[in-house]
Design a protein around this motif. Structure first.
Motif, PDB file in Angstrom:
ATOM      1  N   ILE A 137       7.405   8.822  -0.913  1.00 57.88           N
ATOM      2  CA  ILE A 137       7.142   9.938  -0.182  1.00 57.88           C
ATOM      3  C   ILE A 137       6.725  10.931  -1.106  1.00 57.88           C
ATOM      4  CG2 ILE A 137       8.448  11.695   1.365  1.00 57.88           C
ATOM      5  CD1 ILE A 137       8.676   8.902   2.289  1.00 57.88           C
ATOM      6  N   SER A 138       5.346  11.062  -0.551  1.00 59.05           N
ATOM      7  CA  SER A 138       4.441  12.287  -1.208  1.00 59.05           C
ATOM      8  C   SER A 138       4.868  13.678  -0.660  1.00 59.05           C
ATOM      9  CB  SER A 138       2.939  11.913  -1.084  1.00 59.05           C
ATOM     10  OG  SER A 138       2.704  12.125   0.222  1.00 59.05           O
ATOM     11  N   GLY A 139       5.069  13.801   0.650  1.00 59.15           N
ATOM     12  CA  GLY A 139       5.380  15.000   1.318  1.00 59.15           C
ATOM     13  C   GLY A 139       3.905  15.223   2.099  1.00 59.15           C
ATOM     14  N   GLY A 140       3.035  14.317   2.056  1.00 55.15           N
ATOM     15  CA  GLY A 140       1.943  14.488   3.305  1.00 55.15           C
ATOM     16  C   GLY A 140       2.433  13.956   4.543  1.00 55.15           C
ATOM     17  N   VAL A 141       1.776  14.180   5.585  1.00 60.70           N
ATOM     18  CA  VAL A 141       1.986  13.937   7.068  1.00 60.70           C
ATOM     19  C   VAL A 141       2.352  12.394   6.901  1.00 60.70           C
ATOM     20  CG1 VAL A 141      -0.409  13.345   7.621  1.00 60.70           C
ATOM     21  CG2 VAL A 141       1.498  14.070   9.371  1.00 60.70           C
ATOM     22  N   ASP A 142       1.546  11.607   6.531  1.00 56.93           N
ATOM     23  CA  ASP A 142       1.769   9.945   6.759  1.00 56.93           C
ATOM     24  C   ASP A 142       3.198   9.686   6.200  1.00 56.93           C
ATOM     25  OD1 ASP A 142      -0.967   9.807   7.322  1.00 56.93           O
ATOM     26  OD2 ASP A 142      -1.341   9.168   5.355  1.00 56.93           O
ATOM     27  N   SER A 143       3.755  10.151   5.060  1.00 52.17           N
ATOM     28  CA  SER A 143       4.773   9.876   4.246  1.00 52.17           C
ATOM     29  C   SER A 143       6.066  10.501   5.038  1.00 52.17           C
ATOM     30  CB  SER A 143       4.944  10.148   2.867  1.00 52.17           C
ATOM     31  OG  SER A 143       4.943  11.454   2.801  1.00 52.17           O
ATOM     32  N   MET A 144       5.616  11.577   5.384  1.00 49.81           N
ATOM     33  CA  MET A 144       6.910  12.478   6.164  1.00 49.81           C
ATOM     34  C   MET A 144       7.172  11.683   7.487  1.00 49.81           C
ATOM     35  SD  MET A 144       8.064  14.539   4.235  1.00 49.81           S
ATOM     36  CE  MET A 144       9.463  15.152   5.072  1.00 49.81           C
ATOM     37  N   VAL A 145       6.206  11.245   8.312  1.00 45.06           N
ATOM     38  CA  VAL A 145       6.520  10.499   9.539  1.00 45.06           C
ATOM     39  C   VAL A 145       7.252   9.238   8.919  1.00 45.06           C
ATOM     40  CG1 VAL A 145       5.319   8.988  11.142  1.00 45.06           C
ATOM     41  CG2 VAL A 145       4.637  11.238  10.663  1.00 45.06           C
ATOM     42  N   LEU A 146       7.030   8.700   7.989  1.00 44.44           N
ATOM     43  CA  LEU A 146       7.680   7.417   7.685  1.00 44.44           C
ATOM     44  C   LEU A 146       9.015   7.694   7.625  1.00 44.44           C
ATOM     45  CD1 LEU A 146       7.704   4.450   6.566  1.00 44.44           C
ATOM     46  CD2 LEU A 146       7.239   5.362   4.396  1.00 44.44           C
ATOM     47  N   LEU A 147       9.512   8.692   6.796  1.00 44.38           N
ATOM     48  CA  LEU A 147      10.801   9.294   6.461  1.00 44.38           C
ATOM     49  C   LEU A 147      11.610   9.650   7.618  1.00 44.38           C
ATOM     50  CD1 LEU A 147      12.715   9.935   4.369  1.00 44.38           C
ATOM     51  CD2 LEU A 147      11.470  12.157   3.862  1.00 44.38           C
ATOM     52  N   ASP A 148      10.884  10.356   8.618  1.00 43.09           N
ATOM     53  CA  ASP A 148      11.594  10.749   9.938  1.00 43.09           C
ATOM     54  C   ASP A 148      11.880   9.342  10.493  1.00 43.09           C
ATOM     55  OD1 ASP A 148      12.311  13.242  11.605  1.00 43.09           O
ATOM     56  OD2 ASP A 148      11.021  11.689  13.048  1.00 43.09           O
ATOM     57  N   LEU A 149      10.879   8.388  10.780  1.00 44.61           N
ATOM     58  CA  LEU A 149      11.452   7.312  11.533  1.00 44.61           C
ATOM     59  C   LEU A 149      12.555   6.615  10.689  1.00 44.61           C
ATOM     60  CD1 LEU A 149       7.588   6.238  12.156  1.00 44.61           C
ATOM     61  CD2 LEU A 149       9.080   6.760  13.893  1.00 44.61           C
ATOM     62  N   PHE A 150      12.457   6.293   9.584  1.00 40.76           N
ATOM     63  CA  PHE A 150      13.696   5.763   8.857  1.00 40.76           C
ATOM     64  C   PHE A 150      14.850   6.576   9.119  1.00 40.76           C
ATOM     65  CE2 PHE A 150      11.178   2.556   6.515  1.00 40.76           C
ATOM     66  CZ  PHE A 150      12.043   1.529   6.250  1.00 40.76           C
ATOM     67  N   ARG A 151      14.719   7.879   9.039  1.00 42.53           N
ATOM     68  CA  ARG A 151      15.901   8.577   9.172  1.00 42.53           C
ATOM     69  C   ARG A 151      16.746   8.428  10.359  1.00 42.53           C
ATOM     70  NH1 ARG A 151      17.416  13.421  11.148  1.00 42.53           N
ATOM     71  NH2 ARG A 151      15.237  13.913  11.647  1.00 42.53           N
ATOM     72  N   GLN A 152      15.997   7.863  11.402  1.00 37.62           N
ATOM     73  CA  GLN A 152      16.457   7.671  12.907  1.00 37.62           C
ATOM     74  C   GLN A 152      16.886   6.277  12.833  1.00 37.62           C
ATOM     75  OE1 GLN A 152      14.270   9.818  16.050  1.00 37.62           O
ATOM     76  NE2 GLN A 152      12.996  10.511  14.532  1.00 37.62           N
ATOM     77  N   THR A 153      17.042   5.527  11.941  1.00 39.96           N
ATOM     78  CA  THR A 153      17.385   4.091  12.216  1.00 39.96           C
ATOM     79  C   THR A 153      18.753   3.972  11.031  1.00 39.96           C
ATOM     80  OG1 THR A 153      16.331   3.106   9.923  1.00 39.96           O
ATOM     81  CG2 THR A 153      15.166   3.333  12.287  1.00 39.96           C
ATOM     82  N   SER A 154      19.401   2.789  11.209  1.00 44.17           N
ATOM     83  CA  SER A 154      20.498   2.647  10.190  1.00 44.17           C
ATOM     84  C   SER A 154      20.234   1.773   9.085  1.00 44.17           C
ATOM     85  CB  SER A 154      21.509   1.643  11.093  1.00 44.17           C
ATOM     86  OG  SER A 154      20.886   0.470  11.519  1.00 44.17           O
ATOM     87  N   ALA A 155      18.922   2.133   8.668  1.00 49.41           N
ATOM     88  CA  ALA A 155      18.657   1.364   7.513  1.00 49.41           C
ATOM     89  C   ALA A 155      19.148   2.022   6.076  1.00 49.41           C
ATOM     90  CB  ALA A 155      17.065   1.467   7.423  1.00 49.41           C
ATOM     91  N   ASN A 156      19.331   1.253   5.115  1.00 52.44           N
ATOM     92  CA  ASN A 156      19.972   1.727   3.833  1.00 52.44           C
ATOM     93  C   ASN A 156      18.714   1.941   2.920  1.00 52.44           C
ATOM     94  OD1 ASN A 156      21.126   2.081   1.401  1.00 52.44           O
ATOM     95  ND2 ASN A 156      22.472   0.690   1.909  1.00 52.44           N
ATOM     96  N   PHE A 157      18.360   3.246   2.450  1.00 50.76           N
ATOM     97  CA  PHE A 157      17.328   3.653   1.779  1.00 50.76           C
ATOM     98  C   PHE A 157      17.562   4.898   1.016  1.00 50.76           C
ATOM     99  CE2 PHE A 157      16.921   6.368   5.745  1.00 50.76           C
ATOM    100  CZ  PHE A 157      16.435   7.491   5.224  1.00 50.76           C
ATOM    101  N   GLN A 158      16.584   5.217   0.243  1.00 51.95           N
ATOM    102  CA  GLN A 158      16.772   6.221  -0.837  1.00 51.95           C
ATOM    103  C   GLN A 158      15.021   6.526  -1.008  1.00 51.95           C
ATOM    104  OE1 GLN A 158      18.339   5.394  -4.787  1.00 51.95           O
ATOM    105  NE2 GLN A 158      19.931   4.304  -3.683  1.00 51.95           N
ATOM    106  N   VAL A 159      14.794   7.538  -1.494  1.00 48.63           N
ATOM    107  CA  VAL A 159      13.559   8.293  -1.785  1.00 48.63           C
ATOM    108  C   VAL A 159      12.938   8.612  -2.861  1.00 48.63           C
ATOM    109  CG1 VAL A 159      12.252  10.444  -1.172  1.00 48.63           C
ATOM    110  CG2 VAL A 159      13.707   9.285   0.630  1.00 48.63           C
TER     111      VAL A 159
END
Length: 435
Positions: free
Chosen positions: A28-50
């Motif tokens: 995650i860089s903080g740009g729009v692409d990566s923040m969309v990715l992070l938001d989408l992941f956050r709304q799933t039950s996926a096990n992830f770190q940043v």
């Protein structure tokens, strides 16, 4: 598919890749692409770190990006990793552009974080426009079919779940969901090849045809399908033509039957990091014992065959045998003195004819011995190996057992020296066993 929301499409992609069974590291860089990715992941039950990389190329802006991503992860209790790189110092270690230096640094660090935290996949925010830029860059440099395949959603190590979405799709999602993100001012410049394509070529292509994005994605899928067919054919040929493991043996006459030869050689040898088919074609006519190397493999001409062997550190160290009972584990040899010859030994030497310490060493130029059965005739080791028709690789693996005077007692696994054989008057024996 077009009528579904981006979140639903994204969830479907994760489901297709069995996301519930894996653990992820999101870049995650903080740009729009990566923040969309992070938001989408956050709304799933996926096990992830940043993970966030600060390359310190934009002064306080870069530090602001790092703090922005850190705060977001803190707000949602997401495990966060960050690192600061000295790009200029890394560039001095090799001939690296800024882009290449940053790429090497971040992917090496990502791999380290994954290993420490047992994370299965790295996840990046690459999208369809990124794939178009990569396609055009490779096309402009001159490339084969593989270079036009583009990035894959899942290559076994990296997951790119946004790869079928356009930049506009992501911007629309970010705006509709009031996401915050950081703008990198360098993206607006033409300092890099990718930026020039993004600003001046991609917009024209999309202006020429209103359905360019859909058509480009369809084209990539067609190219991928064709590449799969090529790979299946190459695998079939490899299974029949490449025999053995290390070394792999390849019959030259069968290899020459392939047409077009240069193309087949490219596909057959690319995974061994040989990048010049014409060099290999020329090598087919070289003398026995000749070799060429890639960064990881040796290709050796052995009469009517090619031998393909991984590059390994050659053990040229001498091994000293100080007494009459020793096991050499690296060579699977065992030496035992006895008053009677042992059964089931590999070789038996007259103990009184040898003088300790003995040593095991590799062949040197000019080495000679008196092969048993040749009535005292001297023979060069090089001639002995040639008569046995040993390949270059086999010659490299030959060890010699010598006494303290460097007289050769035994060409290990091949022939004993006449001077050290047992006789009817022998009373003590050195039993040598290949374990």
């Amino acid at each position: 598919m077009k009528n579904k929301s981006l979140q639903i499409q994204f969830n479907g992609i994760l489901e297709n890749h069995n996301f519930a069974t894996h653990r992820y590291l999101l870049a995650i860089s903080g740009g729009v692409d990566s923040m969309v990715l992070l938001d989408l992941f956050r709304q799933t039950s996926a096990n992830f770190q940043v993970a966030h990389c600060n390359f310190q190329l934009r002064a306080e802006d870069a530090n602001g990006d790092e703090e922005f991503v850190r705060n977001y992860c803190g707000l949602y209790n997401i495990p966060f990793h960050s690192v600061r790189f000295d790009v200029a110092a890394y560039q001095k270690t090799g001939n690296y552009s800024v882009e290449m230096a940053c790429r090497n640094l971040r992917y090496d660090w990502f791999a380290e974080i994954q290993k420490i935290n047992q994370l299965d996949f790295l996840v990046t925010a690459h999208h369809l426009d990124d794939n178009l830029e990569t396609f055009l860059i490779n096309l402009s440099r001159g490339t084969g079919l593989k270079g036009l395949v583009g990035m894959q959603i899942d290559n076994g190590r990296i997951l790119r779940p946004l790869l079928e979405f356009t930049k506009n799709n992501l911007l629309e999602y970010a705006e509709n969901n009031t996401l915050a993100w950081r703008e990198d001012y360098t993206n607006a410049t033409d300092d890099y090849t990718r930026n020039k394509i993004r600003h001046h070529i991609s917009p024209v292509l999309k202006e020429i045809h209103s359905q360019f994005d859909e058509n480009f994605l369809a084209t990539l899928n067609h190219i991928n399908d064709n590449y799969l067919i090529v790979q299946q054919r190459v695998d079939e040929i490899t299974s029949g033509l490449f025999t053995g493991t290390n070394p792999i043996k390849i019959e030259i006459s069968e290899l020459r039957k392939l047409n077009p030869l240069a193309t087949y050689i490219h596909y057959l040898f690319e995974k061994y990091n040989f990048n010049s088919p014409n060099e290999i074609i020329k090598f087919l006519d070289s003398e026995t014992g000749s070799e060429i190397k890639s960064t990881t493999y040796r290709l050796i001409k052995d009469r009517e065959y090619l031998l393909l062997k991984s590059i390994e550190e050659i053990n040229d160290n001498e091994i000293t045998i100080l007494n009459d009972f020793i096991e050499i584990n690296s060579l699977n040899l065992k030496f035992v003195k006895s008053i009677n010859p042992h059964e089931n030994t590999t070789e038996i030497v007259d103990f009184t004819s040898i003088s300790f310490p003995l040593k095991l060493r590799k062949v040197k130029e000019g080495d000679y011995f008196y092969p048993i059965g040749m009535k005292g005739q001297k023979k060069l080791i090089s001639k002995f190996m040639k008569d046995l028709k040993l390949s270059k690789l086999e010659k490299e693996q030959v060890w010699l057992l010598c006494d303290q005077n460097d007289d050769i007692i035994w060409v290990v696994n091949y022939r004993l020296d006449e001077r050290f054989k047992t006789t009817k008057t022998s009373k003590n024996f050195l039993n040598i066993t290949l374990c």
